[in-house]
Design a protein around this motif. Structure first.
Motif, PDB file in Angstrom:
ATOM      1  N   TRP A   1      26.526  45.834  57.259  1.00 43.54           N
ATOM      2  CA  TRP A   1      27.410  44.834  56.665  1.00 43.54           C
ATOM      3  C   TRP A   1      26.722  44.173  55.497  1.00 43.54           C
ATOM      4  O   TRP A   1      25.583  43.757  55.644  1.00 43.54           O
ATOM      5  N   PRO A   2      27.251  44.089  54.357  1.00 42.46           N
ATOM      6  CA  PRO A   2      28.614  44.369  53.943  1.00 42.46           C
ATOM      7  C   PRO A   2      28.854  45.813  53.523  1.00 42.46           C
ATOM      8  O   PRO A   2      29.961  46.152  53.120  1.00 42.46           O
ATOM      9  N   GLY A   3      27.853  46.671  53.535  1.00 37.35           N
ATOM     10  CA  GLY A   3      28.052  48.054  53.129  1.00 37.35           C
ATOM     11  C   GLY A   3      28.025  48.196  51.622  1.00 37.35           C
ATOM     12  O   GLY A   3      27.328  47.473  50.926  1.00 37.35           O
ATOM     13  N   THR A   4      28.812  49.115  51.093  1.00 38.29           N
ATOM     14  CA  THR A   4      28.816  49.373  49.649  1.00 38.29           C
ATOM     15  C   THR A   4      30.083  48.883  48.967  1.00 38.29           C
ATOM     16  O   THR A   4      30.258  49.094  47.782  1.00 38.29           O
ATOM     17  N   SER A   5      30.948  48.231  49.690  1.00 44.25           N
ATOM     18  CA  SER A   5      32.210  47.747  49.141  1.00 44.25           C
ATOM     19  C   SER A   5      31.997  46.422  48.408  1.00 44.25           C
ATOM     20  O   SER A   5      31.356  45.507  48.934  1.00 44.25           O
ATOM     21  N   SER A   6      32.544  46.316  47.217  1.00 43.22           N
ATOM     22  CA  SER A   6      32.446  45.068  46.446  1.00 43.22           C
ATOM     23  C   SER A   6      33.184  43.930  47.144  1.00 43.22           C
ATOM     24  O   SER A   6      32.730  42.789  47.121  1.00 43.22           O
ATOM     25  N   GLY A   7      34.306  44.243  47.765  1.00 47.11           N
ATOM     26  CA  GLY A   7      35.069  43.224  48.479  1.00 47.11           C
ATOM     27  C   GLY A   7      34.316  42.662  49.667  1.00 47.11           C
ATOM     28  O   GLY A   7      34.331  41.451  49.907  1.00 47.11           O
ATOM     29  N   MET A   8      33.650  43.525  50.401  1.00 45.15           N
ATOM     30  CA  MET A   8      32.872  43.059  51.545  1.00 45.15           C
ATOM     31  C   MET A   8      31.642  42.277  51.095  1.00 45.15           C
ATOM     32  O   MET A   8      31.223  41.329  51.753  1.00 45.15           O
ATOM     33  N   TYR A   9      31.067  42.654  49.956  1.00 49.03           N
ATOM     34  CA  TYR A   9      29.933  41.901  49.422  1.00 49.03           C
ATOM     35  C   TYR A   9      30.391  40.499  49.025  1.00 49.03           C
ATOM     36  O   TYR A   9      29.710  39.511  49.317  1.00 49.03           O
ATOM     37  N   ALA A  10      31.559  40.406  48.386  1.00 45.03           N
ATOM     38  CA  ALA A  10      32.106  39.094  48.027  1.00 45.03           C
ATOM     39  C   ALA A  10      32.367  38.267  49.282  1.00 45.03           C
ATOM     40  O   ALA A  10      32.092  37.058  49.308  1.00 45.03           O
ATOM     41  N   LEU A  11      32.871  38.910  50.333  1.00 44.85           N
ATOM     42  CA  LEU A  11      33.087  38.215  51.599  1.00 44.85           C
ATOM     43  C   LEU A  11      31.766  37.708  52.175  1.00 44.85           C
ATOM     44  O   LEU A  11      31.692  36.586  52.685  1.00 44.85           O
ATOM     45  N   SER A  12      30.715  38.512  52.085  1.00 44.22           N
ATOM     46  CA  SER A  12      29.417  38.063  52.612  1.00 44.22           C
ATOM     47  C   SER A  12      28.893  36.869  51.816  1.00 44.22           C
ATOM     48  O   SER A  12      28.295  35.952  52.390  1.00 44.22           O
ATOM     49  N   LEU A  13      29.132  36.836  50.502  1.00 43.03           N
ATOM     50  CA  LEU A  13      28.732  35.679  49.704  1.00 43.03           C
ATOM     51  C   LEU A  13      29.488  34.431  50.153  1.00 43.03           C
ATOM     52  O   LEU A  13      28.902  33.352  50.286  1.00 43.03           O
ATOM     53  N   ILE A  14      30.781  34.582  50.412  1.00 40.43           N
ATOM     54  CA  ILE A  14      31.604  33.453  50.857  1.00 40.43           C
ATOM     55  C   ILE A  14      31.150  32.972  52.233  1.00 40.43           C
ATOM     56  O   ILE A  14      31.045  31.771  52.485  1.00 40.43           O
ATOM     57  N   VAL A  15      30.863  33.897  53.136  1.00 37.26           N
ATOM     58  CA  VAL A  15      30.419  33.533  54.482  1.00 37.26           C
ATOM     59  C   VAL A  15      29.104  32.776  54.436  1.00 37.26           C
ATOM     60  O   VAL A  15      28.948  31.730  55.088  1.00 37.26           O
TER      61      VAL A  15
END
Length: 155
Positions: free
Chosen positions: A45-59
């Protein structure tokens, strides 16, 4: 041991995955780096997805804000109550604050620059909202108190 033949030895492996499949080399950064391909808190987590990376920044940002909110929560100050229930509530809030603090620390230990900035921004916003006197409304006893003079005499 024959030191002349040491260059023929395989380098030591740091994980069992590397021993079973040498193509799955995992590297852990020991310096800050930039990029979305990272692991934060959980494997994969977040893997290679830009959306998941943005989610990890928000979290991480929200965890830092929540940590500051809990640090400045009136429940932790106690208010003079010595009942058993209030001490249990204080302990629970303190435990949550420490838990969120450790989660933010572990996220920053991913050494990802974006995660670090998100954590620092979250702490800053949290302090601004909950700990800074710039945003706090003065309590009733502070409204009636006279402010001391800026200077004590003539110049």
């Amino acid at each position: 041991m024959d030191h002349d033949n040491m260059h023929n030895m395989a380098p030591p492996s740091s994980s069992m995955a590397n021993q079973t499949n040498p193509d799955m080399m995992m590297t852990m950064h020991m310096t800050f780096f930039w990029g979305k391909n990272t692991e934060v808190l959980f494997s994969g987590w977040p893997g290679t997805s830009s959306g998941m990376y943005a989610l990890s920044l928000i979290v991480v940002f929200l965890f830092a804000v929540i940590t500051e909110w809990l640090a400045h929560c009136p429940i932790l100050r106690g208010g003079g109550s010595t009942s058993f229930v209030s001490r249990i509530v204080q302990t629970a809030v303190y435990t949550l604050r420490v838990g969120f603090s450790y989660l933010v620390m572990l996220a920053v230990m991913s050494f990802n620059g974006g995660i670090f900035i998100a954590a620092m921004a979250g702490f800053a916003v949290g302090f601004l909202l909950f700990g800074s006197s710039a945003v706090k409304k003065p309590s009733d006893d502070q409204k009636t108190a006279k402010t001391p003079p800026l200077s004590s005499g003539g110049v």
